[in-house]
Every structure is written in structure tokens, then in C-alpha cells.
Motif scaffolding. Structure first.
Motif, PDB file in Angstrom:
ATOM      1  N   UNK C 139       0.868  -1.279  -0.148  1.00 30.52           N
ATOM      2  CA  UNK C 139      -0.074   0.129   0.040  1.00 30.52           C
ATOM      3  C   UNK C 139       0.739   1.173  -0.031  1.00 30.52           C
ATOM      4  N   UNK C 140       1.934   1.188   0.752  1.00 23.12           N
ATOM      5  CA  UNK C 140       2.807   2.495   0.835  1.00 23.12           C
ATOM      6  C   UNK C 140       4.108   2.132  -0.227  1.00 23.12           C
ATOM      7  N   UNK C 141       3.904   1.368  -1.086  1.00 25.71           N
ATOM      8  CA  UNK C 141       4.838   0.888  -2.031  1.00 25.71           C
ATOM      9  C   UNK C 141       4.942   1.849  -3.253  1.00 25.71           C
ATOM     10  N   UNK C 142       5.889   1.208  -3.894  1.00 28.36           N
ATOM     11  CA  UNK C 142       6.473   2.342  -5.158  1.00 28.36           C
ATOM     12  C   UNK C 142       5.161   2.518  -6.379  1.00 28.36           C
ATOM     13  N   UNK C 143       4.401   1.585  -6.590  1.00 29.57           N
ATOM     14  CA  UNK C 143       3.393   1.582  -7.383  1.00 29.57           C
ATOM     15  C   UNK C 143       2.403   2.675  -7.103  1.00 29.57           C
ATOM     16  N   UNK C 144       2.111   2.416  -5.773  1.00 30.55           N
ATOM     17  CA  UNK C 144       0.919   3.288  -5.372  1.00 30.55           C
ATOM     18  C   UNK C 144       1.265   4.691  -5.057  1.00 30.55           C
ATOM     19  N   UNK C 145       2.300   4.744  -4.858  1.00 28.70           N
ATOM     20  CA  UNK C 145       3.245   6.005  -4.522  1.00 28.70           C
ATOM     21  C   UNK C 145       3.013   6.988  -5.872  1.00 28.70           C
ATOM     22  N   UNK C 146       3.550   6.133  -6.967  1.00 31.78           N
ATOM     23  CA  UNK C 146       3.613   6.953  -8.150  1.00 31.78           C
ATOM     24  C   UNK C 146       2.124   7.107  -8.738  1.00 31.78           C
ATOM     25  N   UNK C 147       1.213   6.129  -8.630  1.00 32.35           N
ATOM     26  CA  UNK C 147      -0.121   6.403  -8.783  1.00 32.35           C
ATOM     27  C   UNK C 147      -0.954   7.561  -8.120  1.00 32.35           C
ATOM     28  N   UNK C 148      -0.399   7.584  -6.806  1.00 30.39           N
ATOM     29  CA  UNK C 148      -1.051   8.564  -6.109  1.00 30.39           C
ATOM     30  C   UNK C 148      -0.706   9.822  -6.349  1.00 30.39           C
ATOM     31  N   UNK C 158      -5.081  -1.840  -2.866  1.00 33.31           N
ATOM     32  CA  UNK C 158      -4.680  -2.884  -2.072  1.00 33.31           C
ATOM     33  C   UNK C 158      -4.297  -4.058  -3.092  1.00 33.31           C
ATOM     34  N   UNK C 159      -3.109  -4.359  -3.025  1.00 33.09           N
ATOM     35  CA  UNK C 159      -2.808  -5.292  -4.073  1.00 33.09           C
ATOM     36  C   UNK C 159      -1.957  -6.661  -3.391  1.00 33.09           C
ATOM     37  N   UNK C 160      -1.856  -6.357  -2.022  1.00 32.71           N
ATOM     38  CA  UNK C 160      -0.911  -7.421  -1.267  1.00 32.71           C
ATOM     39  C   UNK C 160      -1.854  -8.459  -0.696  1.00 32.71           C
ATOM     40  N   UNK C 161      -1.440  -9.408  -0.232  1.00 33.55           N
ATOM     41  CA  UNK C 161      -2.195 -10.615   0.465  1.00 33.55           C
ATOM     42  C   UNK C 161      -3.375 -10.977  -0.374  1.00 33.55           C
ATOM     43  N   UNK C 162      -3.103 -11.113  -1.574  1.00 32.45           N
ATOM     44  CA  UNK C 162      -4.292 -11.805  -2.369  1.00 32.45           C
ATOM     45  C   UNK C 162      -3.214 -12.870  -3.265  1.00 32.45           C
TER      46      UNK C 162
END
Lengths: 354, 267, 297
Positions: C139-148, C158-162
Motif C-alpha cells: 500500500x505504501x509501495x512504489x506503484x501506489x506512490x507513483x499512481x497517487x 490494495x494489492x498485497x495479501x491476495x
């Protein structure tokens, strides 16, 4: 129908650049059995690959049936190759190998099946149609490679030293086979070899190559009788070379003279085939020389007589044993030999650089 | 001007996909390394360049203990497994079939055929019993476990090297009065050395890399680098994790580079 | 081979054999035994014979009405393990094949560079690489940061734990394992055969389909096994990427020895996993030895 114009090929760049082919030009007619003959490195394989399309030329053009095909990729050229290593697909049967070109072109099965059978019958391998190609003998593999390349009826069939991996007997048989095939199919064959005997027996015309250049293109007979230069004379058949001087139409060798008109003054090289050397003093119009028999070598049908002239030059004469009935010569013996004028050729030393 | 030749090795699209693949493989690792230099407190919040996390790691006793444990474990396990594997390779290679050869082969490769988690719990059960019975909780269990799964990894390159070796050299040595042991020492071993080195390095890396087995079998205070990293990941999300990861990454690069250089030299 | 010679061979191999028998084969036997015992109250086992462990692998008993039904949870995990392993294998194949082709068709001087590049991830710690992937998609990772930052999304995805996260993780860590065997096969490929196929009017695709792929098949199969087997038994990657939400067989086994306190079940599951892996390996051996008789130089 194949017009090669100023075709050249260079590899590498800068100081490492190598010219494999120096602006070669000639034409090949439809239905010819044309051979590229020369020692390794002479450029014959490069020329073959240029025609097949695996390399692009550095200069010049390649015109097939009036169209420049130099830019055409190999899978679009109506030119097929029989490779030196046969390159049969090991995971396919004989039949599948032969069918390959037609399948690649998208022909319907109804067209492919009879074509395979016809081709396999032509090379007498129909009974091996379902055998894996890796299970065949060398000679059989070669015939499959042939059938595979012929089935799509190419305009030109290229053969890259296809017989070099076969043993002597098989080779001779295949030479006859290939000639027969070419006659029957009427296709244009371009054959590459370093074996001059093979070239002489099979070809309609031969291009003798050396150092990336074509030295002479002629029929086998012409190449043998009238070689254009020393290289061709030495490469085709056996030959003797004598250094001589010419002045005013008279050529002098080892203190013997003969009148040969139309010879330019200066140093010349004379060439004579061993079978034309006569081992006796003979009739008019010969170059008569004194020689010592250095060695006699028995060859079954012939004997090679190695001679040394008075000025140290060497000569080999070939005598048919049947005609001589027995040894009439001894090593160390001094004899007179005659070189008939009509058998003597004046050859240029330099190789053609055009 | 050379017209472009037809390239039989070209397949459209492969270059693009391959480069994309390399990029995809390396970007996450590059980011990881990048973040290890983050001077900020919160992981992922870039604040500036700093070596503080490396410093923190190097002052972290738990980390240092884990590192030492890993090294001891890896060294011991790879030495033992390489020796055993060499002996086993000599026994099973370049020989006429002998009774039980196939069995030995299967036994030697068996650890590779079983998933690590299964081996881990299998050993957990047994070692648990032994711990209860003897009270011994030293590093010995881990060493035994690591040695076990390192043997096949050391065995394969040694065997490969041995199979490629020319038998006639040893025959020549025997012809020249060399005893079996002398031949081994002066002829076989030196020629086999590159294979043994490969096997050793492979075993070393595999041991260093191991998480599952070590996690299940360790007693308190026996953390290895990977198990320490894992527990930190669960507990404490600071950039120290990235610093440690980067150090491990560096180690891998050094090992790969080292083995490349070694193989160039040997050839 | 003579008697004493056989003895000598056995003696040389003995240390390795003994170690493996003691610490790998014997323990497996113990696992098998434990799968037929009863769970202890605080973990471990009671030495009472029971088939409950095996039963619980696939079934569960409803405590209220004593009916027997399929264990949804366990089956789900079993299913997920197999499917994710297959998908991972497919994806690594799709990416790995062009990559292996690319490396194998570089000029020799350049080739070492690319091989070096693909070997480094291969030798890098599995956990480290998993952490790297995690950093990308958490959630605080690279992809999300960039997209935000760019404004495409308002809240982190939320991509993790799936299942997706586990798949991504396994594909990333196992990709080099696919590339290397395929590369080895392509390196041995005789390109003159490709040349011959082009001479015979084949398009690039036709050549790939009819000549290249059939001949590099052994490498492709080897790579597939090298990815499928570890995927099936994966533990670290699903644990980090899937948490408790997306468990695979390895995690399920782990659970039984931790919170689950059901060692017999854990043992039974372990044997099941081992059996699945063995099936895959046997299938692989069958395929490759069948081919071996037909391949020629």
C-alpha cells in the motif's frame, strides 16, 4: 535468366575488412548445370549464399527473371538450397521433410501428398517415407535433401558441395544421379565444389574462381584445352609449366626453339598437359628437348614419367600402359622428348583482376 | 554500403520482451538498494541520502549475531557436504555398473525431490525429540540439516566435471608407477578442483540462502541472516531491512562475479 | 565389478549416503508415521493410531450434525497451490522463452554480459527478492506512490495479501529458473536448420512453430519443472505476499505445526505435497527419456 552484375561482398570494417567477392558479373541460362569451382576461400560459397539470400551484397545487383532480388529475403526467393550438411530436420520423417516447403507456402494437403510421393519416387526413396530423417545413411540423407529442395519447383537449385561427405564410390554414383535429375527436371542447377574432376564430369559450364574473382567461365572442354591463365591451367587437370622467352614469334626453352606466331615478346609461360608429351623424337612442328628420366610412377592405367630438362626444369609425362606393352624406360635414362606445337599453350601468369 | 543480411537468429519481438524482462527483474532490486540509503525514518518516504541504516545494521547486535551464525553454518555445512559429495562423486562416476549404484544415485538426489517445508517439519519432529531427550540445543542440528540439503547441490557440478575428465590421464599415471592415492592427489584432484570449487560455492550460497529449514529448526539465539530478516519484516518495518537486503544482494553479486572470474581463469 | 571394488565404491559414498538417510529419508518416514497418530493437546502427538490426520486433508466433520463434507478451506488451498503453480510456470515461460532466445543469439562477447545479468537474481536470496517485489505493490509501495502522485488514484490500491500478489511474487522469483535451461537448449540448437527452413519458404512464425520449438522442447520442459516444483512447495513467497489470506500448501502445513496444533494433519499434508511433487517429477522423467531415444546429434 540469372544475371549477376558487379556483385561484391565485404565483411568486417576498418582494418579488419575482408573482401570475399570482387565485383563478379556473369549470366546463367535457364536449364544449365552451372558449376562454381575453386579452392576454399575463393568466394564460391559467398556467391552461393548471396544468390540464396542469406547474405546481402555490398554492391552490385542480382537479377532473376528480370527482377532485382538482392533485397528479397530468402524465404521469398524461388531459389532452394541443398546444404553441405544436408540440414534435414531431425525431428521430422523423410516425408515431412520433403513436404516442408509446400506446407510453409500453405498449399492444401491434397496438393502436397502426391507431390511428396512423386519427388520421393524420383530419388528412389519412397519406401523410406515414414522413416525419421536421422536414421538414414549419408547417401540417403543427401537424396532427401535433394527431394526437399526440388519439391517446390524452384527457379534455381543451389548445391553447396553436397557430395563432399560421401565416400568415393557413392560420390561417383551420385554425380550420375544428379546429372540425370537435372536433365529430367530441366531445372537450373548451380553447383559448388572444389573438386575439379567432379566439375568437369557434371557441368555444362564452369566458373573457375580464386581470391574472390572469376578467373574464367567456359565449358569443361574449353577450360581444359584453353585455360585463360596459370591458375586455371593448374587447377583443372594436370599441367606442366615451362618458363620461356619469346622473340618475334619464336619461343625458346632450354636452348630449343619453336615457332609460335602471335606470341608477344618477352617472358612467357608455356603449358602442356602430361598426356601430350611425346617420349621420342618426332615429326615437324614440335619443341624437341633433352631430358633425363627421374622417376617412374605406376598408376594402374597409366605411368607417370617424371623428367628433368637440361636446364633443371621439371616435366611430367603420362603414358598409357596398354600402349607400351612393358617397361621400355629406365630411371636415369636420357631421352629426347617432343612437345607438339598444337598442344602447347601460352598462359598468362596474372590472375584476372577485373 | 552493405544491405542488411537476413539474420536467421532474429525472431520479432524477442529483443523487446527480453529487455523488458531484465528491466522488470532489476527495477525492484534497484529500488530496494535505493531505499537502503533513505535518510528518513518511515520506510518508503524518501528524505535524503544517508548511510544511517547501514550503520544501524552494523551496530545491531542481533544482526551481527545472525550474520556470524550464517557464516559459521554456511562454511561448516559447505565444507562437510563438499567433502562428502566429492567422495560420493568419485564412487559413482566413470565406473561400470555396480550393485546398488542406482540406489545410491537416488539417495543422493533425494533431498532435491522433496519440498523444503516437508524436510523442515520432518527434521523438526525428529530434532524436537532429540532436544527433549538430550537437552542439546547447539548449532549442531542446523549444521546437520544444512549439510544434508547441501550435498546434492555440491554433488552435481563435481560429478559433471568428473564425467568430463579424461580417464586416460589416470591410466597414464598408473602406468608410471603412481599409487592410487598418489594419482588421486597429483592428477585427479587438481583436475577436479574447478568442479569442487563450483560445488562448494553452490553449497555455500544455498546454505546462506536458506530460510525454511533454519526457521523451523533454530533454537533461540540461533538466528541466521534470512531468519533475522524475516522476523524484522514481520515486526519492525524500517529501512534497516533494506540495508541488510542490499548487503545480501552485494554478497550475491560478489559471489557470482567471483565465480565468473574463476571460471575464465581456469579455462 | 568385483566384490572388493564394489565395497570400495560403497565406502566412498557412505558418508554422503548416511547423512542423507539419517537427516532426510528417515525423517520422511517419521512424518509418515506421525500422519497416522492423534494430535496432542498442546501440539506434538499422542501415540494413538488415528486416521483423522489423513481424513482432515480433504474432509471435515461438521461438529453440530456430524455430517462429513469436503473441507472447503483445505481444498481451496490445494486448488490454489496447483493453479498458481501452473500459471506461474506459464507466465515464466512466456517471458522466459524470448529472454533465453535473446541471450542465446547475442554475439559470444556480449552473451557473457547478459548471462551474468540473469545469473545474479538466480543467486540472490529468495527472501530479499520477495521483499523487493513486496516494496513494489504494497500500500505504501512504489506503484501506489507513483499512481497517487500522478493523481490517477485517490487512495492506495490494495494489492498485497491476495492471489495476485502471490502469483506476482512467485513469477518474479522463479523467472531466472526458467530462463537458464531454455537458454541451454537454444544454445545447442543448430541454426543451419533454421536457415534451411527459410530457404524452403517458411515464415518466421512457421519456422518457430515447426522447427525451433520442437527442437528446444527438452529445455522448455526442464525449465517448466524447475519452476513448477518449487512453486508447488513454496513457503516464503506466499507467506510474505499472501499473509494469511492467500495461503498455499506450504503455509497450510506450517500452520498445523504452529497455531493449528494438528501435527498429524500437517504430516499428512506434507506427504500429500511430496506425492504431488513426485508425480510431476515422474511425468517429467517419462517425457524426457521417451525423447532421448529419438534424439540424435
Amino acid at each position: 535468366m540469372l544475371d549477376i552484375r558487379g556483385l561484391s561482398k565485404r565483411f568486417g570494417y576498418g582494418k579488419g575488412e575482408v573482401t570475399a567477392l570482387h565485383e563478379v558479373s556473369f549470366k546463367i541460362a535457364e536449364g544449365e548445370f552451372f558449376t562454381l569451382l575453386g579452392p576454399s576461400g575463393c568466394g564460391k560459397t559467398t556467391l552461393l549464399r548471396l544468390i540464396a539470400g542469406f547474405t546481402g551484397p555490398s554492391g552490385g545487383s542480382l537479377v532473376l527473371d528480370g527482377k532485382d532480388i538482392a533485397a528479397m529475403p530468402p524465404n521469398q526467393r524461388p531459389v532452394n538450397t541443398v546444404f553441405q550438411s544436408y540440414a534435414l530436420f531431425p525431428h521430422m520423417t523423410v516425408g515431412q521433410n520433403v513436404a516442408f516447403a509446400l506446407e510453409a507456402q500453405g498449399r492444401p494437403k491434397s496438393e502436397i501428398d502426391p507431390a511428396i510421393d512423386k519427388m520421393l519416387t524420383l530419388v528412389q526413396l519412397l519406401h523410406l517415407k515414414n522413416r525419421k530423417s536421422s536414421e538414414l545413411s549419408g547417401g540417403q540423407q543427401q537424396r532427401v535433401a535433394l527431394a526437399r529442395a526440388l519439391v517446390a519447383k524452384p527457379r534455381i537449385l543451389l548445391l553447396d558441395e553436397p557430395l563432399s561427405a560421401l565416400d568415393m564410390k557413392l560420390r561417383k554414383d551420385m554425380q550420375i544421379e544428379l546429372k540425370r535429375l537435372q536433365r529430367e527436371t530441366g531445372l537450373t542447377f548451380i553447383f559448388v565444389t572444389h573438386d575439379q574432376e567432379e566439375a568437369l564430369t557434371m557441368s555444362d559450364r564452369i566458373a573457375v574462381m580464386s581470391g574472390g574473382r572469376v578467373q574464367q567461365i567456359a565449358t569443361p572442354r574449353e577450360l581444359y584445352d584453353r585455360p585463360a591463365n596459370r591458375f586455371v591451367a593448374g587447377f583443372i587437370g594436370e599441367s606442366n609449366f615451362l618458363s620461356a622467352t619469346a622473340k618475334g614469334g619464336v619461343v625458346e626453352v632450354a636452348r630449343a626453339r619453336i615457332a609460335l606466331p602471335d606470341v608477344a615478346d618477352g617472358a612467357v609461360t608455356l603449358m602442356i598437359r602430361p598426356e601430350h608429351v611425346v617420349l621420342s623424337a618426332n615429326a615437324p612442328d614440335v619443341l624437341q628437348l633433352e631430358a633425363t628420366v627421374a622417376q617412374l610412377v605406376f598408376f594402374g592405367t597409366d605411368t607417370h614419367v617424371h623428367l628433368v630438362l637440361s636446364d633443371g626444369e621439371k616435366l611430367v609425362a603420362r603414358v598409357q600402359n596398354a600402349l607400351h606393352g612393358g617397361q621400355t624406360l629406365n630411371e636415369g635414362e636420357r631421352i629426347t622428348i617432343s612437345l607438339p606445337a598444337k598442344a602447347l599453350r601460352v598462359v598468362r601468369d596474372e590472375e584476372i583482376a577485373a | 554500403m552493405t544491405k542488411r543480411s537476413f539474420d536467421v537468429t532474429k525472431l520479432p519481438g524477442t529483443a523487446v520482451m527480453a529487455v523488458a524482462c531484465f528491466v522488470i527483474l532489476y527495477v525492484p532490486m534497484a529500488i530496494l538498494v535505493g531505499y537502503s540509503f533513505n535518510s528518513g525514518n518511515v520506510i518508503g518516504n524518501w528524505e535524503g541520502v544517508s548511510l544511517r541504516w547501514y550503520g544501524a545494521a552494523l551496530h545491531n547486535q542481533a544482526f551481527l549475531d545472525a550474520a556470524i551464525n550464517s557464516l559459521i553454518l554456511a562454511t561448516t555445512a559447505s565444507v562437510i557436504s563438499t567433502v562428502f559429495a566429492t567422495m560420493a562423486a568419485l564412487a559413482t562416476t566413470r565406473t561400470d555398473r555396480f550393485r546398488g549404484e542406482g540406489t545410491i544415485h537416488i539417495i543422493l538426489n533425494q533431498p532435491l525431490m522433496v519440498p523444503e517445508i516437508v524436510l523442515a517439519i520432518a527434521l523438526l519432529i525428529i530434532i524436537g525429540q532429540i532436544k527433549q531427550a538430550t537437552g542439546y540445543t547447539g548449532l549442531g542440528f542446523l549444521i546437520a540439516a544444512h549439510t544434508t540439503f547441501c550435498i546434492p547441490f555440491a554433488y552435481l557440478p563435481i560429478r559433471a566435471r568428473l564425467e568430463g575428465m579424461d580417464l586416460s590421464l589416470e591410466t597414464a599415471a598408473a602406468d608410471l608407477y603412481a599409487s592410487r592415492f598418489y594419482t588421486f592427489r597429483r592428477v585427479t584432484l587438481p583436475l577436479l578442483a574447478p568442479g569442487i570449487l563450483s560445488g562448494f560455492m553452490l553449497a555455500f550460497v544455498v546454505s546462506l540462502d536458506d530460510l525454511v529449514m533454519s526457521d523451523f529448526l533454530k533454537s533461540p539465539g540461533q538466528d541466521t541472516l534470512p531468519t533475522y530478516l524475516m522476523s524484522e519484516l514481520k515486526r519492525n518495518l524500517t529501512s534497516e531491512i533494506y540495508a541488510i537486503s542490499s548487503l545480501l544482494l552485494l554478497l550475491s553479486v560478489l559471489i557470482v562475479a567471483g565465480s565468473w572470474v574463476a571460471t575464465r581463469k581456469k579455462d | 565389478m568385483s566384490g572388493p571394488e564394489t565395497w570400495r565404491r560403497w565406502a566412498l559414498a557412505l558418508p554422503a549416503v548416511v547423512v542423507i538417510m539419517l537427516f532426510s529419508i528417515l525423517p520422511l518416514g517419521v512424518v509418515l508415521v506421525y500422519s497416522l497418530l492423534t494430535p496432542g493437546d498442546f501440539g506434538n502427538v499422542k501415540w494413538i493410531f488415528s486416521t483423522d490426520g489423513w481424513f482432515s486433508v480433504l474432509f471435515e466433520r461438521n461438529i453440530f450434525d456430524d455430517t462429513i463434507g469436503l473441507s472447503g478451506a483445505n481444498l481451496g488451498i490445494l486448488f490454489r497451490s496447483i493453479v498458481l503453480s501452473i500459471v506461474t510456470t506459464l507466465i515464466t515461460l512466456i517471458f522466459g522463452l524470448p529472454t533465453a532466445w535473446f541471450i542465446a543469439t547475442r554475439p559470444p562477447a556480449q552473451r557473457n554480459f547478459w548471462l551474468f545479468l540473469i545469473t545474479i537474481p538466480f543467486w540472490t536470496n529468495l527472501l530479499v527478492r520477495t521483499i523487493a517485489v513486496q516494496e513494489m505493490i504494497r500500500s505504501e509501495g512504489v506503484f501506489n506512490r507513483i499512481l497517487l502522485a500522478v493523481g490517477i488514484i485517490k487512495e492506495p490500491i490494495q494489492m498485497m495479501f491476495s492471489d495476485f500478489a502471490v502469483l506476482l511474487g512467485m513469477t518474479y522469483v522463479f523467472l531466472p529458473l526458467m530462463v537458464l535451461p531454455v537458454y541451454a537448449a537454444i544454445e545447442k540448437f543448430d541454426f543451419r536448420l533454421a536457415e534451411a527452413s527459410y530457404d524452403l519458404y517458411a515464415s518466421r512464425f512457421f519456422c518457430l512453430r515447426r522447427v525451433i520449438l520442437p527442437l528446444i522442447r527438452p529445455g522448455v520442459i526442464a525449465g517448466s519443472i524447475l519452476v513448477f516444483v518449487p512453486s508447488l512447495g513454496a513457503y516464503v513467497t506466499p507467506r510474505v505476499m499472501g499473509g494469511g489470506k492467500s495461503m498455499m500448501l506450504g503455509n497450510l502445513i506450517d500452520l498445523q505445526f504452529g497455531q493449528g496444533r494438528n501435527w498429524p494433519l500437517g504430516a499428512a499434508l506434507s506427504i500429500t505435497l511430496t506425492a504431488l511433487v513426485l508425480i510431476a517429477l515422474i511425468w517429467y522423467t517419462r517425457i524426457t527419456s521417451g525423447r532421448k531415444e529419438q534424439s540424435h546429434d
